[in-house]
Design an enzyme around this catalytic site. Structure first.
Site, short mmCIF file in Angstrom:
data_model
loop_
_atom_site.label_atom_id
_atom_site.label_comp_id
_atom_site.label_asym_id
_atom_site.label_seq_id
_atom_site.Cartn_x
_atom_site.Cartn_y
_atom_site.Cartn_z
N ASP A 1 28.30 59.65 61.41
CA ASP A 1 27.99 60.18 62.72
C ASP A 1 28.28 59.07 63.71
O ASP A 1 28.84 59.65 64.82
CB ASP A 1 26.48 60.55 62.86
CG ASP A 1 26.00 61.78 62.05
OD1 ASP A 1 27.08 62.59 62.10
OD2 ASP A 1 24.75 61.97 61.93
N LYS B 1 18.64 64.46 55.50
CA LYS B 1 19.88 63.13 55.76
C LYS B 1 18.76 62.19 55.18
O LYS B 1 19.23 61.10 54.74
CB LYS B 1 20.03 62.96 57.11
CG LYS B 1 21.23 63.98 57.77
CD LYS B 1 21.30 63.41 58.97
CE LYS B 1 22.30 64.47 59.55
NZ LYS B 1 23.14 64.40 60.76
N ALA C 1 15.34 58.12 70.24
CA ALA C 1 15.17 57.17 69.04
C ALA C 1 14.87 57.59 67.61
O ALA C 1 14.10 57.13 67.05
CB ALA C 1 13.90 56.29 69.43
N GLY C 2 15.31 58.90 67.70
CA GLY C 2 15.11 59.60 66.64
C GLY C 2 16.39 59.46 65.37
O GLY C 2 17.27 58.35 65.64
N ASN D 1 13.13 56.23 75.29
CA ASN D 1 12.68 57.27 74.31
C ASN D 1 11.03 57.76 75.10
O ASN D 1 10.42 56.87 75.66
CB ASN D 1 12.40 56.74 72.93
CG ASN D 1 12.10 58.14 72.15
OD1 ASN D 1 12.91 58.84 72.16
ND2 ASN D 1 11.09 58.20 71.22
P1 NAP Z 1 15.19 63.74 65.80
O1 NAP Z 1 15.28 62.92 64.76
O2 NAP Z 1 14.04 65.09 65.88
O3 NAP Z 1 14.85 63.15 67.20
C1 NAP Z 1 14.72 63.77 68.47
C2 NAP Z 1 14.50 62.82 69.77
O4 NAP Z 1 14.71 63.70 70.91
C3 NAP Z 1 13.54 61.95 69.72
O5 NAP Z 1 13.91 60.66 70.43
C4 NAP Z 1 12.49 62.81 70.45
O6 NAP Z 1 11.82 61.80 71.35
C5 NAP Z 1 13.56 63.35 71.39
N1 NAP Z 1 13.10 64.44 72.45
C6 NAP Z 1 13.03 65.88 71.97
N2 NAP Z 1 12.45 66.45 73.00
C7 NAP Z 1 12.67 65.85 73.95
C8 NAP Z 1 12.29 66.09 75.39
N3 NAP Z 1 11.90 67.12 75.94
N4 NAP Z 1 12.36 65.08 76.53
C9 NAP Z 1 12.74 63.74 75.76
N5 NAP Z 1 12.99 63.49 74.43
C10 NAP Z 1 12.87 64.37 73.60
O7 NAP Z 1 16.71 64.69 66.09
P2 NAP Z 1 18.00 63.90 65.89
O8 NAP Z 1 18.45 64.38 64.31
O9 NAP Z 1 17.84 62.55 66.25
O10 NAP Z 1 18.98 64.92 66.80
C11 NAP Z 1 19.16 64.71 68.16
C12 NAP Z 1 20.34 65.53 68.74
O11 NAP Z 1 21.54 64.94 68.20
C13 NAP Z 1 20.38 66.91 68.44
O12 NAP Z 1 20.56 67.93 69.45
C14 NAP Z 1 21.43 67.36 67.36
O13 NAP Z 1 21.91 68.43 67.28
C15 NAP Z 1 22.47 66.20 67.77
N6 NAP Z 1 23.30 65.78 66.69
C16 NAP Z 1 24.75 65.79 66.93
C17 NAP Z 1 25.62 65.47 66.19
C18 NAP Z 1 27.19 65.70 66.48
O14 NAP Z 1 27.89 65.55 65.49
N7 NAP Z 1 27.43 66.24 67.51
C19 NAP Z 1 25.45 64.75 64.79
C20 NAP Z 1 23.77 64.37 64.73
C21 NAP Z 1 23.04 64.89 65.61
P3 NAP Z 1 9.99 61.72 70.59
O15 NAP Z 1 10.38 60.57 69.57
O16 NAP Z 1 9.16 61.21 71.54
O17 NAP Z 1 9.69 62.90 70.07
#
Ligand code: NAP
Length: 272
Positions: A101, A65, A126-127, A149
């Site tokens: 999104d 992305k 905050a990802g 976060n």
């Molecule tokens: P990302 O960029 O990898 O970010 C992951 C985030 O989760 C970071 O803030 C990370 O914290 C946090 N995290 C990971 N493991 C954790 C834990 N055990 N405890 C607390 N915080 C934790 O991922 P992303 O792209 O943002 O995606 C996040 C979620 O959204 C995924 O499950 C994805 O499938 C979902 N999503 C769904 C849709 C939909 O259409 N339904 C669309 C987009 C995304 P740190 O910064 O501290 O590492």
């Protein structure tokens, strides 16, 4: 026939071909939509090749992305703010980058009868996903938005960045210093994938709160189950998935497909 793709790695799990073909069928629209596994080092090369073949557009999924954001010739304001693109439209020799999104989330919250206006909102994470949803949520005028976060500095800098488009207070912090109850808690962390609930202090979610997990699954995610155990109403991100796809379809085809029937159909099929 106009050709569309979803590009990702991995991509075989993607429901996008199913969703877009369903939309096209329901609208009597003719198009093709395929998934394409893109080698990790060949995203731009793949898109340039598709441009030569005069494709019409594509969805982008993990992990491309941000690269899609960088190669777009034109960005919609919401993609620019998100720093990530999930939809490319090939239009008149130019690549238009959008991010649907956040609008998908906001529309699914509407479907679930959850109001944002005037609400105290907590975003967990905050990802990339958090970055994509915050501006569309802020545009619906909550009273306050807090980003929590695990890595606190990321929450703080995202809050500072998003403050530029906010009419309300936006603050970033760690989970341990959260206080008070929130009307709506949005889980934009990936923690449900590993069956972990972010460590929320008591009182953040109560029986009058609403909770939404961006992740979706055939059964309640751990976060949805946790929120329901507090008496809150809770949903997973299946409706967001379908609604963000409908927004991509609108960008490409100029018509917005209905989402309700497909959300229910996918839910039934996932639960089989
Ligand atoms: P990302 O960029 O990898 O970010 C992951 C985030 O989760 C970071 O803030 C990370 O914290 C946090 N995290 C990971 N493991 C954790 C834990 N055990 N405890 C607390 N915080 C934790 O991922 P992303 O792209 O943002 O995606 C996040 C979620 O959204 C995924 O499950 C994805 O499938 C979902 N999503 C769904 C849709 C939909 O259409 N339904 C669309 C987009 C995304 P740190 O910064 O501290 O590492």
């Amino acid at each position: 026939m106009d050709r569309y793709y979803v590009l990702g790695n991995p991509v075989e799990h993607s429901k996008s071909p199913y969703i877009h073909r369903f939309f096209a069928d329901s609208l009597n629209d003719e198009l093709s939509y395929e998934s394409r596994l893109v080698p990790l080092d060949a995203f731009e090369q793949t898109v340039r090749q598709l441009m030569k073949e005069n494709f019409s557009g594509c969805n982008i999924t993990v992990p491309f992305k941000e690269q899609a954001y960088r190669i777009a010739d034109v960005l919609t304001p919401r993609a620019d703010l998100a720093g990530a693109v999930n939809t490319l439209k090939y239009d008149d020799g130019r690549l238009v980058g959008d991010n649907t999104d956040g609008e998908g989330l906001v529309q699914d919250l509407q479907r679930c009868d959850v109001s944002i206006e005037g609400a105290r909102i907590l975003v967990l994470g905050a990802g990339g996903a958090a970055r994509g949803i915050i501006a569309p949520v802020l545009a619906r005028k909550p009273s306050e938005l807090v980003i929590a976060n695990r890595t606190v500095s990321k929450a703080e800098s995202l809050a500072e960045y998003m403050s530029s488009v906010a009419e309300c207070d936006v603050r970033g912090m760690g989970f341990d210093v959260l206080s008070g109850r929130f009307d709506l808690i949005i889980n934009a962390t990936s923690s449900s994938i590993t069956n972990v609930v972010p460590p929320l202090p008591e009182g953040v979610i109560d029986s009058s709160s609403c909770a939404y997990d961006l992740m979706y699954a055939p059964v309640d995610t751990v976060f949805v189950a946790y929120a329901k155990s507090k008496g809150a109403k809770a949903w997973d991100g299946l409706g967001m998935l379908v609604s963000q796809a409908a927004e991509s379809y609108l960008l490409w085809r100029g018509v917005k497909p209905q989402t309700e029937e497909l959300i229910m159909k996918l839910r039934r099929e996932m639960q089989k």
